[in-house]
Design an enzyme around this catalytic site. Structure first.
Site, PDB file in Angstrom:
ATOM      1  N   GLU A 298       0.832  -1.204   0.000  1.00 61.33           N
ATOM      2  CA  GLU A 298       0.000   0.000   0.000  1.00 61.33           C
ATOM      3  C   GLU A 298       0.865   1.252   0.000  1.00 61.33           C
ATOM      4  O   GLU A 298       0.527   2.255  -0.620  1.00 61.33           O
ATOM      5  CB  GLU A 298      -0.910   0.026   1.233  1.00 61.33           C
ATOM      6  CG  GLU A 298      -1.950  -1.062   1.260  1.00 61.33           C
ATOM      7  CD  GLU A 298      -2.782  -1.008   2.524  1.00 61.33           C
ATOM      8  OE1 GLU A 298      -3.978  -0.673   2.406  1.00 61.33           O
ATOM      9  OE2 GLU A 298      -2.241  -1.279   3.617  1.00 61.33           O
TER      10      GLU A 298
ATOM     11  N   TYR B 113     -10.517  28.877   0.998  1.00 56.70           N
ATOM     12  CA  TYR B 113     -10.707  27.450   0.740  1.00 56.70           C
ATOM     13  C   TYR B 113      -9.496  26.838   0.054  1.00 56.70           C
ATOM     14  O   TYR B 113      -9.165  25.679   0.292  1.00 56.70           O
ATOM     15  CB  TYR B 113     -11.916  27.191  -0.155  1.00 56.70           C
ATOM     16  CG  TYR B 113     -13.178  27.896   0.209  1.00 56.70           C
ATOM     17  CD1 TYR B 113     -13.555  28.094   1.541  1.00 56.70           C
ATOM     18  CD2 TYR B 113     -14.031  28.376  -0.776  1.00 56.70           C
ATOM     19  CE1 TYR B 113     -14.736  28.741   1.862  1.00 56.70           C
ATOM     20  CE2 TYR B 113     -15.214  29.010  -0.467  1.00 56.70           C
ATOM     21  CZ  TYR B 113     -15.561  29.202   0.851  1.00 56.70           C
ATOM     22  OH  TYR B 113     -16.726  29.830   1.165  1.00 56.70           O
TER      23      TYR B 113
ATOM     24  N   GLU C 264      -6.018   6.892  11.087  1.00 57.32           N
ATOM     25  CA  GLU C 264      -6.164   7.705  12.294  1.00 57.32           C
ATOM     26  C   GLU C 264      -5.001   8.697  12.429  1.00 57.32           C
ATOM     27  O   GLU C 264      -5.211   9.849  12.807  1.00 57.32           O
ATOM     28  CB  GLU C 264      -6.229   6.806  13.531  1.00 57.32           C
ATOM     29  CG  GLU C 264      -7.482   5.958  13.616  1.00 57.32           C
ATOM     30  CD  GLU C 264      -7.413   4.632  12.856  1.00 57.32           C
ATOM     31  OE1 GLU C 264      -8.309   3.796  13.070  1.00 57.32           O
ATOM     32  OE2 GLU C 264      -6.493   4.423  12.037  1.00 57.32           O
TER      33      GLU C 264
ATOM     34  N   LYS D  93     -11.030   5.381   2.332  1.00 49.96           N
ATOM     35  CA  LYS D  93     -10.049   4.559   1.627  1.00 49.96           C
ATOM     36  C   LYS D  93     -10.828   3.427   0.945  1.00 49.96           C
ATOM     37  O   LYS D  93     -11.336   2.523   1.612  1.00 49.96           O
ATOM     38  CB  LYS D  93      -9.037   4.004   2.634  1.00 49.96           C
ATOM     39  CG  LYS D  93      -7.952   3.148   2.038  1.00 49.96           C
ATOM     40  CD  LYS D  93      -6.994   2.711   3.155  1.00 49.96           C
ATOM     41  CE  LYS D  93      -5.937   1.776   2.634  1.00 49.96           C
ATOM     42  NZ  LYS D  93      -5.003   1.374   3.688  1.00 49.96           N
TER      43      LYS D  93
END
Length: 119
Positions: free
Chosen positions: A21, A53, A73, A98
């Site tokens: 990954e 923004y 996290e 994800k």
């Protein structure tokens, strides 16, 4: 107090517990919701009294594309802490989706939500 939401931003990053990954990478979808006191901006109609923004987008992009985390996290906390450094932002919620997760079954995505408030 105003809430601003940047919804479904997409970035390519190299985050995950598994080595493949972090080597191959994948798309991550991000929502950022932040609270600001926008009274002065609303009265003046002047961007210098608001949170731009594009600056928020750039902060999120920089974290996702230039850092590597094993856990969503940790990624969420890093994004939130980065945004809380902006002077007008008082609280932030980051949602990370994800879509490609190593789960042996049908699933749309995994989502982690991180909430942080300025002390």
């Amino acid at each position: 107090m105003n809430k601003v939401l940047l919804s479904n931003m997409m970035f390519y990053g190299f985050h995950g517990v598994h080595e493949y990954e972090r080597e191959v990478g994948q798309r991550f979808y991000i929502d950022v919701e932040y609270c600001v006191n926008a009274e002065q901006a609303a009265l003046s109609d002047d961007l210098t009294h608001a949170v731009d923004y594009t600056v928020v987008y750039s902060h999120v992009k920089q974290v996702i594309e230039n850092h590597r985390f094993q856990l969503l996290e940790a990624l969420g906390r890093h994004i939130a802490d980065s945004l809380l450094e902006l002077p007008l932002i008082r609280a932030v919620t980051v949602r990370i989706r994800k879509p490609y997760v190593p789960i042996p079954g049908q699933i749309d995505y995994v989502q982690v939500e991180t909430q942080r408030t300025k002390a």
